[in-house]
Design a protein around this motif. Sequence first.
Motif, short mmCIF file in Angstrom:
data_model
loop_
_atom_site.label_atom_id
_atom_site.label_comp_id
_atom_site.label_asym_id
_atom_site.label_seq_id
_atom_site.Cartn_x
_atom_site.Cartn_y
_atom_site.Cartn_z
N ALA A 65 0.84 -1.20 0.00
CA ALA A 65 0.00 0.00 0.00
C ALA A 65 0.87 1.24 0.00
N PHE A 66 0.33 2.31 -0.58
CA PHE A 66 1.04 3.60 -0.62
C PHE A 66 0.01 4.71 -0.82
N PRO A 67 0.34 5.95 -0.46
CA PRO A 67 -0.63 7.04 -0.54
C PRO A 67 -1.02 7.35 -1.99
N CYS A 68 -2.30 7.58 -2.19
CA CYS A 68 -2.80 8.02 -3.49
C CYS A 68 -3.31 9.45 -3.36
N THR A 69 -3.48 10.10 -4.49
CA THR A 69 -4.00 11.45 -4.51
C THR A 69 -5.27 11.54 -3.67
N GLY A 70 -5.34 12.54 -2.81
CA GLY A 70 -6.49 12.69 -1.94
C GLY A 70 -6.26 12.18 -0.54
N CYS A 71 -5.16 11.48 -0.32
CA CYS A 71 -4.82 11.00 1.02
C CYS A 71 -4.54 12.22 1.91
N LYS A 72 -5.32 12.38 2.98
CA LYS A 72 -5.24 13.58 3.81
C LYS A 72 -4.29 13.38 4.99
#
Length: 213
Positions: A65-72
């Motif tokens: 898993a890794f951060p995607c656009t929109g991850c706050k």
Amino acid sequence: DHDAAAYGAPSRPPPTSRFDAGRRATAVTSVPLFQGMGTHYADLWVGTPPQRQSLIVDTGSHLAAFPCTGCKGCGVHADPHFDPSASSTFRALGCTECKDGRCNGEGCTFGQSYSEGSRWSAYEATDLVFPGFAGAASNAAAAARAVPFRFGCQTSLTGLFITQLEAGIMGMSAQGEILASVMAAQHAVAHRMFALCLRRENYYDGTGVHAGM
């Protein structure tokens, strides 16, 4: 010094991928392994065109898993958050396709907690991925082994996941659909195997040692 990982499985009809199944799979494919702050990480290239995501190689878990656009509130890492809208091969999984997650009415959500207290939440997605090198110019051969791979698009983080150098984590324990098994099943490598040979340094940087897949 190299960290070597190899994967292989009996011949099966291969799913669609960039890898030409008509060619003989390379027995071992080697990629750089970098030393972070108490971690080792590798570069996973995701999507079409590929976007680099630096991921901790974790042999104690099996989820990637890794951060995607929109991850706050997900911090600033070695790589920008993955942008699903910029990949023509990205697909979020629907409720009938949930593997590790549960349907929330729109898609599959799941998460993972770790013994040191950090946690992430994400939705399940799939895209073409390949383990590769820091620079795009070095990736021509590696990109030929891109395979469809399921991962978590992170939407929230806690603990060290917010402050760490690496963008995310790649579980490589001997369970689940880890990258090693998926690459073997799709004939991107010849053996269903994974191994690391680590070298300790007194510092961390972006040049690193080497690892293999």
